[in-house]
Structures are given as C-alpha cells and as structure tokens.
Design an enzyme around this catalytic site. Structure first.
Site, short mmCIF file in Angstrom:
data_model
loop_
_atom_site.label_atom_id
_atom_site.label_comp_id
_atom_site.label_asym_id
_atom_site.label_seq_id
_atom_site.Cartn_x
_atom_site.Cartn_y
_atom_site.Cartn_z
N ASN A 7 0.87 -1.18 0.00
CA ASN A 7 0.00 0.00 0.00
C ASN A 7 0.91 1.23 0.00
O ASN A 7 1.46 1.61 1.02
CB ASN A 7 -0.89 -0.05 1.26
CG ASN A 7 -1.85 1.12 1.32
OD1 ASN A 7 -1.80 2.02 0.48
ND2 ASN A 7 -2.70 1.12 2.32
N ARG A 91 -2.62 -2.11 -3.43
CA ARG A 91 -3.81 -1.28 -3.22
C ARG A 91 -3.73 -0.09 -4.17
O ARG A 91 -2.72 0.61 -4.19
CB ARG A 91 -3.85 -0.78 -1.78
CG ARG A 91 -5.03 0.11 -1.55
CD ARG A 91 -4.99 0.80 -0.23
NE ARG A 91 -6.16 1.65 -0.11
CZ ARG A 91 -6.19 2.76 0.60
NH1 ARG A 91 -5.13 3.15 1.25
NH2 ARG A 91 -7.28 3.47 0.65
N HIS A 180 -12.92 3.45 0.12
CA HIS A 180 -12.95 2.46 1.21
C HIS A 180 -13.66 1.17 0.76
O HIS A 180 -14.16 0.42 1.60
CB HIS A 180 -13.71 2.97 2.46
CG HIS A 180 -13.06 4.11 3.17
ND1 HIS A 180 -13.80 5.11 3.77
CD2 HIS A 180 -11.76 4.40 3.41
CE1 HIS A 180 -12.97 5.98 4.34
NE2 HIS A 180 -11.73 5.58 4.12
N GLY A 212 -10.50 8.98 7.86
CA GLY A 212 -11.43 9.16 6.74
C GLY A 212 -12.66 8.32 7.06
O GLY A 212 -12.51 7.28 7.69
N ARG A 241 -11.56 16.42 7.30
CA ARG A 241 -12.31 16.76 6.08
C ARG A 241 -13.73 17.19 6.43
O ARG A 241 -14.36 16.61 7.32
CB ARG A 241 -12.37 15.55 5.14
CG ARG A 241 -11.04 15.26 4.49
CD ARG A 241 -11.11 14.00 3.64
NE ARG A 241 -10.06 13.08 4.01
CZ ARG A 241 -10.03 11.79 3.74
NH1 ARG A 241 -11.01 11.23 3.06
NH2 ARG A 241 -9.03 11.04 4.14
N GLY A 333 -14.97 3.52 14.66
CA GLY A 333 -16.06 2.52 14.71
C GLY A 333 -15.72 1.33 15.57
O GLY A 333 -16.56 0.78 16.28
N GLU A 384 -8.39 -4.73 5.41
CA GLU A 384 -8.26 -4.49 3.97
C GLU A 384 -7.12 -5.32 3.37
O GLU A 384 -7.23 -5.79 2.25
CB GLU A 384 -8.03 -3.00 3.72
CG GLU A 384 -9.27 -2.19 4.05
CD GLU A 384 -9.02 -0.70 4.21
OE1 GLU A 384 -9.22 0.03 3.25
OE2 GLU A 384 -8.61 -0.28 5.30
P1 AMP Z 1 -8.18 4.79 11.03
O1 AMP Z 1 -8.15 5.89 10.02
O2 AMP Z 1 -9.19 3.73 10.75
O3 AMP Z 1 -6.81 4.24 11.35
O4 AMP Z 1 -8.68 5.49 12.40
C1 AMP Z 1 -7.85 6.36 13.11
C2 AMP Z 1 -8.69 7.13 14.13
O5 AMP Z 1 -9.38 6.24 15.00
C3 AMP Z 1 -7.88 8.01 15.04
O6 AMP Z 1 -7.58 9.26 14.48
C4 AMP Z 1 -8.81 8.16 16.23
O7 AMP Z 1 -9.66 9.27 16.00
C5 AMP Z 1 -9.65 6.91 16.23
N1 AMP Z 1 -9.32 6.01 17.34
C6 AMP Z 1 -8.37 5.06 17.41
N2 AMP Z 1 -8.38 4.44 18.62
C7 AMP Z 1 -9.36 5.04 19.35
C8 AMP Z 1 -9.87 4.85 20.67
N3 AMP Z 1 -9.37 3.94 21.51
N4 AMP Z 1 -10.90 5.65 21.04
C9 AMP Z 1 -11.41 6.58 20.22
N5 AMP Z 1 -10.98 6.78 18.96
C10 AMP Z 1 -9.97 6.03 18.52
#
Ligand code: AMP
Length: 401
Positions: A7, A91, A180, A212, A241, A333, A384
């Site tokens: 990636n 990717r 995504h 994102g 964003r 999530g 992914e």
């Molecule tokens: P991703 O882009 O899927 O890697 O998600 C990253 C984002 O997930 C981070 O910027 C956080 O805002 C959120 N995140 C990760 N761990 C936690 C957590 N334990 N509690 C709340 N938000 C989280």
C-alpha cells in the site's frame, strides 16, 4: 502461496506478507519518509519485536528494495528467497469506471490506471510508482491491483450522477465513485458470515469510521449507495475533512479571505472536520479528553459527527426499504464506544437498539445490539490487507492455470 500486500502512499509504504494456505499474517511493516531525510523502515515478524532501520531511500524503488531485504532477512525475515513470494497485491485508490473488480496487472491495466491519475493524483501516482518498482525488482511475480473504488461500481446511476450539467460527467467523468470499497466489502462479507445468512438475502449499512469516514448501503451483496463521492471529501464529517457542505461556501470563503486557487480545497481537506469545529484535534481520543475537561467545541464536534452518521443511516434505510444489520468498523467505529452510543441513541422506532453493556468493547468481532433489536448492530474490525491478499491469491492462481 505467500502474498505480499503493498500500500504505497506519497512518502510512505505499508506492507504485509500473508500465507494464503491458512490466511495467516507472517510479517508487516511500514516505510516512512521516502525521498526525504531520515527514511526509515519498521519491520515486524509476527511473534518477534519490531526492528527499526534508518536507511536513505530516495524513491519507491529503494523502499521496495528495503522491504524485500527485510522479508528475506535471516533473523527476522519470513521467506528464504523472492521465489517464496507467489504474488503481489497492490492497493490502488482510483480506478474510475474502468474496473469493477481486482485485476491482474499488465500493460493495458497500467495504461488504464495512468488515465485515472487525473482523478486522484495524490493517491494513484504513488500507487503506480509502487507497481513499477515491484515489476522491476520482481519481474516474474504476478501482480494484482485491488481498487478502493471497485466495490462501489454496482451503484445505479441515480446514486452516482450529480445534478450538474450532464456533459461534465461525459467529458470529465465527474460522478460519485466512492472509496474504502475494500473495507466495506470485507465487513459486509464478515457480517453475513457472523449472522449465518447468505449475503444475497441481506440489507446492510456499513459504517467505516476512521480518520477518513464513509457509509455504504449494501443490498443483497451489491453496493447501491455510498457517502464519499467524486473524491474522498464528500459525505460524513471526518478527522480533518468537511464532508458535505453547501458548495457555495467554497467561492464565498475564497472571496472573503482572498485566497489563491487550491487554498479552499486544502482547508476543506486538512483543516476542517472535527479538527476544524473543535480547534483541538482530529483524533477522537483527544476530543473525548477535551470534552471531559469541559471543552464545549470538542463536544459539539462529536455531536456534529454523530448526527451526520445518523443522517446517512436514516437515508440508506429509506433507500433499501429497511436494514438487517449495521456494521461499525475502522479506528473510531471499532474503538470508540461513546461515539457508537451517540450514533445509536433513540433509534428504537427504526428497530435499532444498542446494548450498552455489550457495547463496552473494543476491536473485537461481536454483536452489540440487544436481544430484541430488530436490526443487528455489529462491531467488525476491518482487514483491507486480507481482502487484497485474497483477491491477489485467487487471481494469481487462476492466471497460473
Ligand atoms: P483509522 O483511520 O481507521 O486508522 O482510524 C484512526 C482514528 O481512529 C484516530 O484518528 C482516532 O480518532 C480513532 N481512534 C483510534 N483508537 C481510538 C480509541 N481507543 N478511542 C477513540 N478513537 C480512537
């Protein structure tokens, strides 16, 4: 067969090797600061400590060379020679309307992807560098491209046509593409498997909430709508964003602030979202800390984020005339129980009831709705890389026959 998943970003590169006989992860790593001072590779053989090495890497080819060295290293490598890597999965962010599925990379595919660079220059350019570097260093290994946009190609025209002069769609390909896709597809398949129902009999809403963020409506296994659009800027509020805004705001800010061309795009992509509202951070952990300290704008940012997710859930329930399950995935999530609660509160009339006890969980595949909830709420960590490796393995096997 071992599959190397690549990636490539503009100055970074993530990689994994998976053994596809049993779908196990053998190693993973990250190269950072490609083409800058202080280039560094961090490699982790599963079960061993991470190894970090600073090596000058002037381009993506140097980076791939370092990856290939690391994965063959006598101490912390996972393959004994390049011949042990059966295929490489890349990717690729944008395939425009050209590919609705992953493909074996050949000259025609490269040419088609070069035509898509215009649609996503920041993403597709490094993706293509990564492919070219691998082809040079591993000329006999089959390469597969897996696209972020492909899963959304099943959307009907009423979901992807914007209400602007139709000629812009015809001349410039301006339409909703969605992103995504690999994640939405993966969690949809996992949801069907968790519920033990054929995906062709399910109506699903998948919420990929990370830095994102996007939501998809998946009816009988096919994506029929998604919140990201021509670019990954549209739809939900995100870390930095804006998501959906009145398009007239763009020219208005530009005029008022006397900004050069491109500046508003930068503001909407990098300085907006929950960061823009709160002025605190794009990271939900920081925002929740700020809320605990009484920061009202951080609390507002979280409420605006949640409201937008609810807005799309409601819209997609209407589009599909119901929903069987709603999936939460990606950083927010999977981990942020407070945000899941904020999103799912007071949706009882739609048959959606979150179990507040079951919801107190992080990063584990599980059902988080109450027993009597008509709609199942599912927490599914996305993967992914595994999805890319699966497509790569299947296509490489077929091509070998
Ligand atoms: P991703 O882009 O899927 O890697 O998600 C990253 C984002 O997930 C981070 O910027 C956080 O805002 C959120 N995140 C990760 N761990 C936690 C957590 N334990 N509690 C709340 N938000 C989280």
């Amino acid at each position: 067969m071992n599959v190397l998943v690549i990636n490539c970003g503009s100055s970074s590169l993530k990689y994994q090797i998976l053994d596809m006989e049993n779908e196990t992860l053998l190693c993973k790593g990250l190269v950072e600061r490609i083409g800058m001072d202080g280039s560094v590779i961090t490699h982790e053989k599963i079960g061993m400590d991470k190894v970090k090495k600073e090596v000058p890497m002037k381009d993506h080819k140097d980076a791939i060379k370092q990856v290939l060295d690391a994965v063959q290293n006598a101490e912390y490598g996972v393959v004994s020679s390049m011949a042990d890597i059966g295929a490489v999965g890349h990717r690729v962010v944008h395939a425009g309307e050209k590919f609705a599925e992953s493909v074996l990379i050949d000259e025609k595919v490269i040419a088609a992807l070069e035509e898509c660079v215009e649609l996503a220059p920041l993403h597709n350019t490094p993706n293509l560098y990564g492919i070219a570097a691998c082809q040079e260093l591993m000329p006999d290994t089959p390469m597969v491209a897996v696209f972020d946009t492909a899963f959304h190609q099943t959307m009907p025209p009423e979901s992807y046509i914007y209400a602007i002069p139709y000629e812009y769609y015809e001349k410039y390909g301006i339409r909703r593409y969605g992103f995504h896709g690999t994640s939405h597809k993966y969690v949809a398949q996992r949801a069907a498997s968790m519920l033990n129902v054929n995906i062709n009999d399910l109506k699903l809403i998948t919420c990929h909430l990370g830095n994102g963020a996007s939501v998809s409506a998946i009816k009988h296994g096919r994506c029929i709508d998604t919140s990201m659009g021509f670019t990954p800027l549209e739809g939900l509020v995100m870390g930095t964003r804006s998501g959906d805004i009145d398009p007239a705001i763009v020219t208005y800010i530009r005029q008022k602030e006397n900004l050069p061309q491109g500046a508003v795009n930068e503001i909407l992509n990098k300085k907006s979202g929950v960061l823009g509202i709160s002025g605190v951070s794009s990271d939900f952990r920081d925002l929740e800390e700020a809320v605990a300290e009484g920061n009202a704008r951080a609390a507002l940012a979280l409420r605006v984020f949640a409201k937008k997710v609810r807005f799309y859930i409601g819209a997609y329930i209407a589009e599909m005339n119901g929903v069987d399950a709603i999936v939460f995935t990606a950083g927010v999530g999977e981990n942020d129980m407070n945000m899941r609660e904020l999103i799912c509160t007071d949706l009882g009339n739609l048959g959606i009831k979150l179990d507040l006890i079951k919801n107190k969980i992080r990063g584990k595949e599980t059902v988080i709705s109450t027993e009597d909830s008509k709609v199942k709420l599912l927490l599914i960590p996305t993967n992914e890389e595994l999805m890319i490796a699966r497509d790569t393995y299947n296509i490489a096997q077929k091509s070998a026959k």
